[in-house]
Design a protein around this motif. Structure first.
Motif, PDB file in Angstrom:
ATOM      1  N   SER A  76       5.064   5.875  11.308  1.00  0.00           N
ATOM      2  CA  SER A  76       4.892   6.807  10.300  1.00  0.00           C
ATOM      3  C   SER A  76       4.626   6.132   9.205  1.00  0.00           C
ATOM      4  O   SER A  76       3.751   6.785   8.308  1.00  0.00           O
ATOM      5  N   PHE A  77       5.230   5.215   8.899  1.00  0.00           N
ATOM      6  CA  PHE A  77       4.927   4.457   7.469  1.00  0.00           C
ATOM      7  C   PHE A  77       3.620   3.727   7.630  1.00  0.00           C
ATOM      8  O   PHE A  77       2.898   4.026   6.409  1.00  0.00           O
ATOM      9  N   PHE A  78       3.241   3.440   8.787  1.00  0.00           N
ATOM     10  CA  PHE A  78       1.905   2.326   8.811  1.00  0.00           C
ATOM     11  C   PHE A  78       0.805   3.635   8.746  1.00  0.00           C
ATOM     12  O   PHE A  78      -0.233   3.018   8.505  1.00  0.00           O
ATOM     13  N   GLU A  79       1.222   4.702   9.244  1.00  0.00           N
ATOM     14  CA  GLU A  79       0.118   5.861   9.383  1.00  0.00           C
ATOM     15  C   GLU A  79      -0.452   6.181   7.967  1.00  0.00           C
ATOM     16  O   GLU A  79      -1.751   6.320   7.918  1.00  0.00           O
ATOM     17  N   ARG A  80       0.541   6.373   7.171  1.00  0.00           N
ATOM     18  CA  ARG A  80       0.307   7.166   5.931  1.00  0.00           C
ATOM     19  C   ARG A  80      -0.835   6.386   4.832  1.00  0.00           C
ATOM     20  O   ARG A  80      -0.985   6.830   4.085  1.00  0.00           O
ATOM     21  N   THR A  81      -0.721   5.019   5.201  1.00  0.00           N
ATOM     22  CA  THR A  81      -1.443   4.052   4.294  1.00  0.00           C
ATOM     23  C   THR A  81      -3.049   3.869   4.735  1.00  0.00           C
ATOM     24  O   THR A  81      -3.549   3.361   3.554  1.00  0.00           O
ATOM     25  N   ARG A  82      -3.206   4.612   5.553  1.00  0.00           N
ATOM     26  CA  ARG A  82      -4.696   4.471   5.731  1.00  0.00           C
ATOM     27  C   ARG A  82      -5.691   4.967   4.989  1.00  0.00           C
ATOM     28  O   ARG A  82      -6.876   4.698   4.790  1.00  0.00           O
ATOM     29  N   GLY A  83      -5.097   6.215   4.482  1.00  0.00           N
ATOM     30  CA  GLY A  83      -6.052   7.193   3.838  1.00  0.00           C
ATOM     31  C   GLY A  83      -6.589   6.332   2.398  1.00  0.00           C
ATOM     32  O   GLY A  83      -7.746   6.476   2.095  1.00  0.00           O
TER      33      GLY A  83
ATOM     34  N   ILE B 247      -6.009  -4.891   5.602  1.00  0.00           N
ATOM     35  CA  ILE B 247      -5.026  -5.228   6.474  1.00  0.00           C
ATOM     36  C   ILE B 247      -3.912  -3.963   6.920  1.00  0.00           C
ATOM     37  O   ILE B 247      -3.648  -3.812   8.080  1.00  0.00           O
ATOM     38  N   ALA B 248      -3.675  -3.211   5.883  1.00  0.00           N
ATOM     39  CA  ALA B 248      -2.816  -1.955   6.046  1.00  0.00           C
ATOM     40  C   ALA B 248      -3.465  -0.951   6.479  1.00  0.00           C
ATOM     41  O   ALA B 248      -2.813   0.212   7.167  1.00  0.00           O
ATOM     42  N   ALA B 249      -5.080  -1.118   6.886  1.00  0.00           N
ATOM     43  CA  ALA B 249      -5.588   0.037   8.001  1.00  0.00           C
ATOM     44  C   ALA B 249      -5.446  -0.321   9.393  1.00  0.00           C
ATOM     45  O   ALA B 249      -5.966   0.475  10.265  1.00  0.00           O
ATOM     46  N   SER B 250      -4.821  -1.451   9.540  1.00  0.00           N
ATOM     47  CA  SER B 250      -4.689  -1.632  11.251  1.00  0.00           C
ATOM     48  C   SER B 250      -4.000  -0.683  11.849  1.00  0.00           C
ATOM     49  O   SER B 250      -3.161   0.168  11.473  1.00  0.00           O
ATOM     50  N   ASP B 251      -4.050  -0.588  13.299  1.00  0.00           N
ATOM     51  CA  ASP B 251      -3.585   0.301  13.770  1.00  0.00           C
ATOM     52  C   ASP B 251      -1.732   0.308  13.995  1.00  0.00           C
ATOM     53  O   ASP B 251      -1.342  -0.544  14.429  1.00  0.00           O
ATOM     54  N   PRO B 252      -1.413   1.570  13.612  1.00  0.00           N
ATOM     55  CA  PRO B 252      -0.015   1.867  13.398  1.00  0.00           C
ATOM     56  C   PRO B 252       0.839   1.354  14.718  1.00  0.00           C
ATOM     57  O   PRO B 252       1.903   0.966  14.589  1.00  0.00           O
ATOM     58  N   ILE B 253       0.417   1.991  15.938  1.00  0.00           N
ATOM     59  CA  ILE B 253       1.036   1.859  17.135  1.00  0.00           C
ATOM     60  C   ILE B 253       1.173   0.248  17.639  1.00  0.00           C
ATOM     61  O   ILE B 253       2.242  -0.282  17.884  1.00  0.00           O
ATOM     62  N   MET B 254       0.107  -0.471  17.474  1.00  0.00           N
ATOM     63  CA  MET B 254       0.077  -1.894  17.501  1.00  0.00           C
ATOM     64  C   MET B 254       0.914  -2.571  16.720  1.00  0.00           C
ATOM     65  O   MET B 254       1.872  -3.373  17.294  1.00  0.00           O
ATOM     66  N   TRP B 255       1.156  -2.220  15.619  1.00  0.00           N
ATOM     67  CA  TRP B 255       2.108  -2.871  14.659  1.00  0.00           C
ATOM     68  C   TRP B 255       3.408  -2.547  14.699  1.00  0.00           C
ATOM     69  O   TRP B 255       4.391  -3.327  14.591  1.00  0.00           O
ATOM     70  N   ARG B 256       3.575  -1.138  15.143  1.00  0.00           N
ATOM     71  CA  ARG B 256       4.945  -0.948  15.497  1.00  0.00           C
ATOM     72  C   ARG B 256       5.818  -1.803  16.612  1.00  0.00           C
ATOM     73  O   ARG B 256       6.734  -2.568  16.469  1.00  0.00           O
ATOM     74  N   ASP B 257       4.745  -1.907  17.515  1.00  0.00           N
ATOM     75  CA  ASP B 257       5.279  -2.679  18.774  1.00  0.00           C
ATOM     76  C   ASP B 257       5.451  -4.273  18.379  1.00  0.00           C
ATOM     77  O   ASP B 257       6.336  -4.859  18.945  1.00  0.00           O
ATOM     78  N   VAL B 258       4.676  -4.510  17.606  1.00  0.00           N
ATOM     79  CA  VAL B 258       4.721  -6.149  17.100  1.00  0.00           C
ATOM     80  C   VAL B 258       6.139  -6.314  16.293  1.00  0.00           C
ATOM     81  O   VAL B 258       6.783  -7.178  16.851  1.00  0.00           O
ATOM     82  N   PHE B 259       6.405  -5.349  15.346  1.00  0.00           N
ATOM     83  CA  PHE B 259       7.754  -5.479  14.717  1.00  0.00           C
ATOM     84  C   PHE B 259       8.997  -5.301  15.694  1.00  0.00           C
ATOM     85  O   PHE B 259       9.933  -5.876  15.532  1.00  0.00           O
TER      86      PHE B 259
ATOM     87  N   VAL C 132       0.715  -1.199  -0.093  1.00  0.00           N
ATOM     88  CA  VAL C 132       0.128   0.002   0.035  1.00  0.00           C
ATOM     89  C   VAL C 132       0.784   1.241  -0.053  1.00  0.00           C
ATOM     90  O   VAL C 132       0.461   2.144  -0.612  1.00  0.00           O
ATOM     91  N   GLY C 133       2.086   1.202   0.695  1.00  0.00           N
ATOM     92  CA  GLY C 133       2.907   2.361   0.713  1.00  0.00           C
ATOM     93  C   GLY C 133       3.431   2.542  -0.541  1.00  0.00           C
ATOM     94  O   GLY C 133       3.645   3.428  -1.219  1.00  0.00           O
ATOM     95  N   THR C 134       3.839   1.440  -1.258  1.00  0.00           N
ATOM     96  CA  THR C 134       4.401   1.473  -2.900  1.00  0.00           C
ATOM     97  C   THR C 134       3.362   2.180  -3.770  1.00  0.00           C
ATOM     98  O   THR C 134       3.818   2.954  -4.386  1.00  0.00           O
ATOM     99  N   ALA C 135       2.195   1.738  -3.623  1.00  0.00           N
ATOM    100  CA  ALA C 135       1.238   2.442  -4.644  1.00  0.00           C
ATOM    101  C   ALA C 135       1.019   3.977  -4.051  1.00  0.00           C
ATOM    102  O   ALA C 135       0.920   4.703  -4.975  1.00  0.00           O
ATOM    103  N   HIS C 136       1.116   4.077  -2.788  1.00  0.00           N
ATOM    104  CA  HIS C 136       0.873   5.617  -2.361  1.00  0.00           C
ATOM    105  C   HIS C 136       1.874   6.425  -2.971  1.00  0.00           C
ATOM    106  O   HIS C 136       1.565   7.630  -3.316  1.00  0.00           O
ATOM    107  N   ASP C 137       3.038   5.985  -3.131  1.00  0.00           N
ATOM    108  CA  ASP C 137       4.127   6.687  -3.465  1.00  0.00           C
ATOM    109  C   ASP C 137       4.587   6.847  -5.012  1.00  0.00           C
ATOM    110  O   ASP C 137       5.307   7.568  -5.639  1.00  0.00           O
ATOM    111  N   LEU C 138       3.760   6.061  -5.836  1.00  0.00           N
ATOM    112  CA  LEU C 138       4.109   6.081  -7.254  1.00  0.00           C
ATOM    113  C   LEU C 138       3.575   7.114  -7.998  1.00  0.00           C
ATOM    114  O   LEU C 138       2.595   7.670  -7.838  1.00  0.00           O
ATOM    115  N   GLU C 139       4.581   7.948  -8.581  1.00  0.00           N
ATOM    116  CA  GLU C 139       4.415   9.205  -9.270  1.00  0.00           C
ATOM    117  C   GLU C 139       3.904   8.898 -10.703  1.00  0.00           C
ATOM    118  O   GLU C 139       3.312   9.506 -11.436  1.00  0.00           O
TER     119      GLU C 139
END
Ligand SMILES: NC(=O)c1ccc[n+]([C@@H]2O[C@H](COP(=O)([O-])OP(=O)(O)OC[C@H]3O[C@@H](n4cnc5c(N)ncnc54)[C@H](OP(=O)(O)O)[C@@H]3O)[C@@H](O)[C@H]2O)c1
Ligand SMILES: NC(=O)c1ccc[n+]([C@@H]2O[C@H](COP(=O)([O-])OP(=O)(O)OC[C@H]3O[C@@H](n4cnc5c(N)ncnc54)[C@H](OP(=O)(O)O)[C@@H]3O)[C@@H](O)[C@H]2O)c1
Lengths: 309, 309
Positions: free
Chosen positions: B279-286, A232-244, A204-211
């Motif tokens: 911050s990476f996980f945050e920006r994919t929600r939109g 799946i990529a809409a899941s909570d950022p804090i939760m997932w930061r902590d998991v990784f 989802v990040g890759t798609a987001h950044d594609l110019e």
């Protein structure tokens, strides 16, 4: 089984999982009463508003009379949190959690756990992409597995009785319990949950950044497969930061294997090796059928979300 | 719009997409009658049994009276197939397809298309993980986009009228039509569909090969995220082999970007860079919210497949 399983359960962290547990414990009669605490005053106010249980402003007050205390915060804060209330727990009570990582939680919490408490870490394999107290619902854990990773000290009778009590709690709210050691848990979840989330966040990040591609096109034509990853990529950022951060070794190992396999597929595409691609795509079908047969997914087309209107 | 849009449509390849088109064309009145052909005698027999239309054993007989001929086979065979029947098509008829790749199909088919035919390649962004004539259903294309990539020669009046006729056909069965050039199509689909499928096939393969984790555990605990990927990875191996062989450049480009981004995430995990992960996980929600707002996915938890029972 005689209900309620325990007189009182305390839940720390009133998000998706915590609020679902509060609802389930009451709806299915697993606990006579539910005590709740959350670090956020807004969340506590909301929990009071929707009547999830007895909400406390102090964590020690919350746990004082509980037979089972369940940590349902992001895993990164669990160790420090246990220190603040463990001494207030009553003798023979159970301390457990729902964290998606087990070894790091155990290591961080263990030294703060007093001897008169049974520490039985846990992890329900159930969730959604939503967060917060309004996202929870009572049936979340039905037909799902809950993994418990008790410390070996539970080998005595009181420990075994505690393990039975906690298993009964999960059984009553609809789950099947499996006991395993922390290392196995962290390895299995790295491939069944942590790596899939990492990959989803990444694409989802890759798609987001594609110019080179219009964002509007990505949205419009997402039904080609991409939309599945955005859930799946809409899941909570804090939760997932902590998991990784807390399951680094197992995640990096699985990611290494994933990368090797992907390099082989990349090479097969570059060199036009059709037979290798076909046979690779062929052998992955069996796993899905087994998951459907095991009742862990629906067989409806597209998960049944938009078909056969 | 006056119905039916055309008197007769011919569909070559009676799988998921072909059989859905046959059902939709009749149910919504897009065509007065449906002619069908498939390379497999078993599939033809099955199509007769379930009454999908007039099934022919010879492809030229099938297309002879059709106003629109739709290719719905895997993309790898389309070029050779067109050669076998194009001369049997009537003047001013439309030849189109539903292939997931456009440039390679156009290049392979173009020289066999006679001048008196309008060649307008297409691609409905709709599908499921199932295959074959029984998997299709009439509403598959409703609320979905259909991309048309007409050759520039359509600039004359007859060509424009043909494009209008084909657009009307798709509109009547429920789709919105977008016209674009083949290169843009192949780049957009590489990120919204082809790369997601490649990644899904790959992670399911990685899980399949793991000796260090029990297969039973992968199945049981798949609700942690993995099961979402197995749906996509259950798609037809021949179809997907042909997609990757025929959209090599765009897929390899997107895969290169994906790999770069994944390497950065891997590094952030290894070095414990929590703020970068968050911050990476945050920006994919939109992106997900935009997809839901555009009506291209459901907002129900877990796609609504197993919640709130
Ligand atoms: N989501 C899933 O699918 C899933 C599945 C299985 C297990 N889990 C695990 O369950 C746990 C909770 O996840 P969730 O999805 O329920 O997250 P969530 O909806 O974000 O809820 C977490 C709650 O904990 C609160 N909190 C944070 N730090 C705290 C502290 N120091 N003291 C007290 N409360 C604190 C948060 O408050 P603020 O809003 O103020 O931060 C929030 O209300 C995590 O450990 C996760 O790994 C999640
Ligand atoms: N599935 C999707 O989600 C989706 C979405 C959009 C577009 N598409 C595109 O739609 C097309 C069809 O996909 P599908 O999912 O409908 O596949 P499918 O269910 O596998 O159906 C394809 C059918 O074409 C037949 N066929 C193969 N070669 C043929 C030939 N030379 N002559 C006549 N018939 C032949 C196959 O017969 P056999 O069984 O004997 O091989 C099969 O019945 C593909 O080009 C694909 O890229 C698919």
């Amino acid at each position: 089984m005689e209900l309620p399983v325990v007189k009182r359960v305390a839940i720390i962290g009133i998000g998706l999982i915590g609020s679902s547990l509060a609802r389930a414990a009451r709806e299915y009669g697993a606990a006579g009463s539910v005590a709740l605490y959350d670090g956020s005053a807004d969340v506590r106010a909301r929990a009071r508003e929707i009547g999830l249980g007895d909400v406390y402003d102090d964590v020690s007050d919350c746990v004082r009379d509980a037979d089972i205390v369940i940590l349902a915060t992001p895993v990164g804060v669990m160790g420090a949190l246990v220190q603040t209330f463990a001494s207030a727990m009553k003798a023979d009570a159970i301390l457990t959690d729902v964290g998606s990582v087990k070894k790091a939680v155990v290591d961080a919490a263990l030294e703060s756990v007093p001897d008169h408490i049974h520490f039985i870490p846990g992890h329900p394999i159930a969730g959604t992409e939503k967060s917060g107290p309004d996202a929870g619902f009572a049936s979340l854990f039905r037909d799902r597995w809950c993994i418990l990773t008790p410390a070996t000290e539970l080998a005595d009778d009181a420990g075994q009785a505690a393990l039975k009590r906690l298993s009964d709690f999960w059984t009553v709210i609809g789950s099947q319990v499996q006991v395993m050691d922390v290392e196995r848990h962290d390895r299995v979840l790295a491939i069944t949950s942590h790596l899939p989330h990492l990959i989803a966040f990444n694409i989802v990040g890759t798609a987001h950044d594609l110019e080179s591609v219009d964002q509007g096109d990505v949205i419009k034509f997402s039904a080609g497969g991409f939309r599945d990853f955005t859930r799946i990529a809409a899941s909570d950022p804090i939760m997932w930061r902590d998991v990784f951060l807390n399951n680094k070794d197992a995640v990096l190992e699985m990611l290494g294997r994933f990368n090797e396999d992907l390099a082989a597929l990349q090479r097969a595409i570059r060199w036009g090796e059709g037979e290798q691609l076909r046979s690779f795509f062929e052998r992955t079908r069996g796993i899905r059928q087994s998951i459907i047969d095991a009742g862990q997914d629906t067989d409806a087309d597209n998960f049944g979300r938009d078909t056969k209107k």
